[in-house]
Write an enzyme that holds these catalytic residues in place. Structure first.
Site, PDB file in Angstrom:
ATOM      1  N   LYS B  75      70.463 -39.255   2.228  1.00 45.05           N
ATOM      2  CA  LYS B  75      70.441 -40.649   2.705  1.00 45.05           C
ATOM      3  C   LYS B  75      72.088 -40.755   3.408  1.00 45.05           C
ATOM      4  O   LYS B  75      72.715 -40.086   3.173  1.00 45.05           O
ATOM      5  CB  LYS B  75      70.880 -41.459   1.428  1.00 45.05           C
ATOM      6  CG  LYS B  75      71.171 -43.024   1.663  1.00 45.05           C
ATOM      7  CD  LYS B  75      71.024 -43.777   0.573  1.00 45.05           C
ATOM      8  CE  LYS B  75      70.946 -45.373   0.536  1.00 45.05           C
ATOM      9  NZ  LYS B  75      71.142 -46.272  -0.541  1.00 45.05           N
ATOM     10  N   SER B 156      67.824 -50.006  -0.974  1.00 41.75           N
ATOM     11  CA  SER B 156      68.206 -49.904   0.159  1.00 41.75           C
ATOM     12  C   SER B 156      67.998 -48.236   0.616  1.00 41.75           C
ATOM     13  O   SER B 156      67.935 -47.818   2.019  1.00 41.75           O
ATOM     14  CB  SER B 156      69.641 -49.948   0.325  1.00 41.75           C
ATOM     15  OG  SER B 156      70.538 -48.933  -0.550  1.00 41.75           O
ATOM     16  N   SER B 180      68.621 -49.774  -5.568  1.00 44.52           N
ATOM     17  CA  SER B 180      68.287 -49.125  -4.504  1.00 44.52           C
ATOM     18  C   SER B 180      67.577 -47.743  -4.674  1.00 44.52           C
ATOM     19  O   SER B 180      67.328 -47.409  -3.549  1.00 44.52           O
ATOM     20  CB  SER B 180      69.671 -48.806  -3.595  1.00 44.52           C
ATOM     21  OG  SER B 180      69.918 -50.328  -3.020  1.00 44.52           O
TER      22      SER B 180
END
Lengths: 77, 489
Positions: B75, B156, B180
């Site tokens: 990420k 997210s 998330s």
């Protein structure tokens, strides 16, 4: 923020604040505010330099660096 | 090569070790798949050479760790040495950290390579990946109605979830502040676990809300998550809230025999407006855990409905403080403005931050301002203490809690972007465990009427990742979830 952004944001912020105000319903008399989600003591470490002498690396991402310093617009007349 | 990208991390690891195939073949297969899938917008940076180098180290016997030669997606919130780390924001455009985040360093020590950096909501603020400065990620999943409407993979960690679901990474890192990891895992039919707060070091993870931020893995199977989490977790003196306790061997501890375990079913999680498919899956989940030997018990978490408003005071408050560091001086973007230092700050932030980030900074600054601090922030911290107490009481009656992960399946891109509160409600089931710092996991349970994945959510006691993983394993074995998004990209 531009006037346009403010115009759009103001009602949104009011909505969000109105929505979070429902916390007022909760009785929190005598409740301590939570400060650490997992109970643990803050550790102290020895007072010594662990990552020094890397000036150039620290400055490498600066939008403007001069003579080994971060450069900013003039702040003293 | 297509075949190798369908294998789990366990299968890749065992195949590389037994030399059934080489790590280089695996990395090449994934590099190719990543390049073919650019239409999904999951990767914002591709690092094929990094994956190949780790593969060669494994093939030559130089790397022997538990993840030797396994290529992973990272990420974009994790600092990666010399590789762009933007946190999905314009303000960090071209930022190349001179250091590696602890979690990524741990994964490298275990022998893993990096396929690239994964798209995400700006500063992890969002539930649909639409707030990213790089544009939204498109979910590999589509509804069965033939409309081909672009769906969100959730957020997210949307790029992370889409990458695993599309077979362009066997496993990835995510971060979870209020759901998330878990919500995008549910939206894309994969597994994802957020460990106990403090298990994974936050050092080198771009900060959003420091008392909530926690890293965790996302992968296709429960066992893969156990392996990845084992490599990511561990004490780190550089993070003051890092837990100084040993990391158990979660993979070795896996067992789907739940005899004697009590599963809590919180009555407050039966809320209005949740589609029938989701409540039906929840009931099925209870049956599956019973079948594994567990006993369901009804529990009460009375402050559940206050979790979201509490979160939307605490998280923006911490964010507004954390994001003050973007000043256009030390790193990231600078816009000169009208000459003065203050004008430069203003111009930089105006151009660098997106709408959702600005919204949260404004809310955060407001609830922390002198006149309102007690009414909002202190109040929220008190309610947070009550939410944590709810869980502590519930865990006197049960060992693990089962709920749905999200109140809906994946929605279409643009469907909720005009209504911030509707978007926030997506995390209604995920946020309470975040506020209490508890380990929690999403595991795929089935498909809805539109053929979209739905997830089940397990919440465990503090430090009991094993209990969460084991209950998830019991569900995984019984759900028989084998559906994959059909390739259209």
């Amino acid at each position: 923020m531009s006037d346009e952004e403010i115009e759009r944001l103001a009602p949104e912020l009011n909505n969000i604040l109105g929505w979070v105000e429902q916390l007022g319903e909760v009785n929190t008399d005598g409740i301590e505010p939570l400060t650490a989600v997992i109970d643990q003591k803050l550790r102290l470490r020895e007072d010594k330099v662990t990552a020094g002498h890397i000036r150039d690396e620290v400055l490498a991402n600066a939008p403007d660096a001069e003579h080994g310093f971060f450069a900013v617009p003039k702040v003293i007349e | 090569m297509g075949e190798l990208t369908r294998l789990s991390i366990v299968e890749l690891r065992d195949g590389i070790r037994s030399r059934e195939f080489s790590a280089r073949e695996v990395a090449e297969g994934y590099n190719e798949a990543v390049a073919e899938a650019r239409g999904l917008n999951a990767y914002v940076v591709e690092t094929p050479e990094d994956a190949l180098a780790a593969a060669d180290a494994a093939d030559s016997g130089k790397a022997t760790g538990p993840l030797a030669g396994i290529p992973l997606g990272i990420k974009d919130l994790f600092a990666t040495r010399g590789v762009d780390t933007t946190a999905g924001s314009r303000i960090l455009k071209d930022f190349k950290p001179p250091y590696e985040s602890t979690v990524v360093a741990n994964l490298r020590k275990a022998g893993a390579g990096m396929l690239g950096k994964l798209n995400m909501d700006e500063f992890a603020m969002g539930s649909s990946n639409e707030t990213s400065a790089h544009g939204p990620v498109i979910s590999p999943w589509r509804r069965k109605d033939g409309s081909n409407a672009a769906l969100t993979p959730g957020g997210s960690s949307g790029g992370s979830a889409a990458a695993v679901a599309a077979g362009i990474a066997p496993g990835v890192t995510g971060t979870d502040t209020g759901g998330s990891i878990r919500q995008p895992a549910a939206f894309t039919g994969i597994c994802g676990i957020k460990p106990t707060y403090g298990r994974c070091s936050r050092w080198g993870i771009v900060s959003f809300a420091s008392s909530l931020d926690q890293a965790g893995p996302m992968a296709r199977t429960v066992r893969d998550c156990a392996i990845l989490l084992g490599a990511m977790a561990g004490f780190d003196a550089q993070d003051s809230t890092s837990l100084d306790s040993p990391v158990p061997d979660w993979e070795a501890g896996l067992s789907s025999d739940l005899k004697g375990k009590r599963v809590g079913i919180p009555k407050e999680y039966r809320i209005d407006g949740v589609p029938g498919d989701i409540n039906a899956l929840w009931d099925k989940g209870i049956e599956w855990l019973k079948d594994a030997g567990a006993t369901p018990v009804e529990i009460s978490l009375p402050h559940t409905k206050y979790a979201l408003p509490t979160y939307y005071i605490i998280a923006p408050a911490e964010a507004s403080s954390n994001l003050a560091r973007y000043d256009g001086v030390r790193y990231g973007m600078r816009v000169p403005g009208e000459g003065s230092l203050d004008a430069m700050y203003e111009a930089t932030r105006a151009a660098g931050f997106g709408a959702e980030v600005k919204r949260r900074i404004m809310i955060g600054t407001y609830v922390l301002s002198a006149g309102f601090y007690d009414a909002y922030f202190t109040k929220a911290q008190k309610v947070r203490a009550l939410i944590k107490r709810d869980f502590a009481k519930a865990f006197e009656q049960c060992d693990v809690i089962l709920t749905p992960t999200a109140p809906s399946a994946a929605f279409g891109i643009g469907e909720k972007s005009d209504d911030p509160i509707a978007m926030y409600l997506n995390d209604v089931f995920a946020v309470p465990a975040s506020l209490a710092g508890l380990p929690a996991m999403s595991v795929p349970g089935g498909l809805d009427k539109q053929g979209l994945p739905l997830g089940l959510h397990l919440i465990g006691r503090e430090m009991d990742e094993q209990g969460v993983l084991n209950a998830a394993l019991a569900i995984e074995e019984r759900a028989g979830f084998t559906a994959r998004a059909e390739k259209w990209w």
